[in-house]
Write an enzyme that holds these catalytic residues in place. Structure first.
Site, PDB file in Angstrom:
ATOM      1  N   SER A   9      -1.617   4.948  11.419  1.00  0.00           N
ATOM      2  CA  SER A   9      -2.230   3.708  11.899  1.00  0.00           C
ATOM      3  C   SER A   9      -3.744   3.826  11.858  1.00  0.00           C
ATOM      4  O   SER A   9      -4.297   4.934  11.858  1.00  0.00           O
ATOM      5  CB  SER A   9      -1.772   3.413  13.335  1.00  0.00           C
ATOM      6  OG  SER A   9      -2.510   2.348  13.897  1.00  0.00           O
ATOM      7  N   HIS A  10      -4.408   2.684  11.853  1.00  0.00           N
ATOM      8  CA  HIS A  10      -5.864   2.676  11.934  1.00  0.00           C
ATOM      9  C   HIS A  10      -6.350   3.073  13.328  1.00  0.00           C
ATOM     10  O   HIS A  10      -7.532   3.406  13.494  1.00  0.00           O
ATOM     11  CB  HIS A  10      -6.410   1.285  11.593  1.00  0.00           C
ATOM     12  CG  HIS A  10      -6.403   0.976  10.123  1.00  0.00           C
ATOM     13  ND1 HIS A  10      -5.257   0.846   9.392  1.00  0.00           N
ATOM     14  CD2 HIS A  10      -7.441   0.801   9.251  1.00  0.00           C
ATOM     15  CE1 HIS A  10      -5.567   0.582   8.126  1.00  0.00           C
ATOM     16  NE2 HIS A  10      -6.883   0.553   8.014  1.00  0.00           N
ATOM     17  N   SER A  11      -5.470   3.002  14.295  1.00  0.00           N
ATOM     18  CA  SER A  11      -5.836   3.288  15.678  1.00  0.00           C
ATOM     19  C   SER A  11      -5.095   4.523  16.195  1.00  0.00           C
ATOM     20  O   SER A  11      -3.867   4.585  16.115  1.00  0.00           O
ATOM     21  CB  SER A  11      -5.498   2.082  16.572  1.00  0.00           C
ATOM     22  OG  SER A  11      -5.525   2.429  17.934  1.00  0.00           O
ATOM     23  N   SER A  70      -4.871  -0.418   3.913  1.00  0.00           N
ATOM     24  CA  SER A  70      -5.591   0.802   3.562  1.00  0.00           C
ATOM     25  C   SER A  70      -4.881   2.036   4.075  1.00  0.00           C
ATOM     26  O   SER A  70      -5.045   3.135   3.510  1.00  0.00           O
ATOM     27  CB  SER A  70      -7.026   0.761   4.092  1.00  0.00           C
ATOM     28  OG  SER A  70      -7.045   0.598   5.494  1.00  0.00           O
TER      29      SER A  70
END
Length: 244
Positions: A9-11, A70
């Site tokens: 995940s981006h987070s 991404s």
């Protein structure tokens, strides 16, 4: 050992939260977060993904689950760095992050191979497609015809079939943990079983039912293990899924 999972995940916090949720239903599965950049900012990290693969692939393989575009690209780059042999057993699922991870975790917990775990993750997205037949059944409950009697006992049925219906008595109804319990108990039985019109072996489909305390859970099974399948469902419902 089981197939492992890497949540990309981006987070960092999101990845950790998804892992925490899935771990509640798959205590024996290695589920590793790979969220955020190397300094825990918003973004993705090739190094974290590679480390996640190393931590989860014990020889049975691993499945990567991603959130945004991404993250997919970074995960694909990580796969390219693996040696050819490991590339065969590390897959990336095209699945919703939360639902896919939960479904994959339950599948891995029941001993499914890496291709089956990936397929379970990808099928989770279909559980919420509004025009899918499974979603229509979940929204409307069991079909009007052929409903089992609400006596709480298996109904008389033809050979290799069984059915029953019971009132949910646990405080929270058919929430995530009981859904996972049922899916895991039924996974290896030689029987097709539906619960209130949806696949009883699919944790995601069971969760779409949203059955509350006091509502009726009905099961119909066919196949050599039909009676055993209905018996297991009955036992769990009557025991309140161990929550009372």
């Amino acid at each position: 050992m089981s197939v492992g999972l890497v949540v990309v995940s981006h987070s960092r916090k999101l990845a950790e939260g998804v892992c925490e949720l899935a771990a509640q239903m798959a205590a024996d599965v290695r589920i590793v977060p790979a969220g955020g950049t190397d300094d825990d900012g918003i973004g993705t990290s090739l190094e974290k993904i590679m480390a996640g693969i190393a931590a989860t692939d014990s020889g049975e393989g691993a499945v990567l689950l991603t959130d945004l575009g991404s993250a997919v690209m970074t995960a694909e780059s990580a796969l390219e760095f693996l040696d050819p042999e490991q590339q065969q057993r590390v897959l990336m699922a095209n699945a919703p992050l939360v639902e896919g991870t939960v479904a994959a975790a339950v599948a891995a917990q029941t001993g499914r191979n890496v291709a089956e775990v990936s397929a379970a993750a990808e099928s989770a997205g279909a559980s919420y497609t509004p025009d899918s037949p499974a979603s229509a059944e979940a929204a409307g409950g069991p079909p009007a015809s052929g409903e089992p009697p609400a006596s709480g006992e298996p109904a008389p049925a033809a050979a290799d079939s069984a059915s029953g219906a019971w009132t949910l008595i646990n405080p929270m109804g058919l929430h995530a943990r009981p859904a996972s319990v049922l899916a895991q108990l039924l996974a290896d039985l030689d029987a097709e079983i539906t619960i209130n019109g949806v696949d009883g072996k699919s944790v995601m489909m069971l969760m779409t039912l949203g059955l509350r305390p006091g509502e009726t859970l009905s099961a119909t099974a066919t196949g050599p293990d039909a009676a055993r399948a209905v018996e297991l469902v009955a036992e769990q419902v009557r025991n309140g899924f161990g929550e009372i």
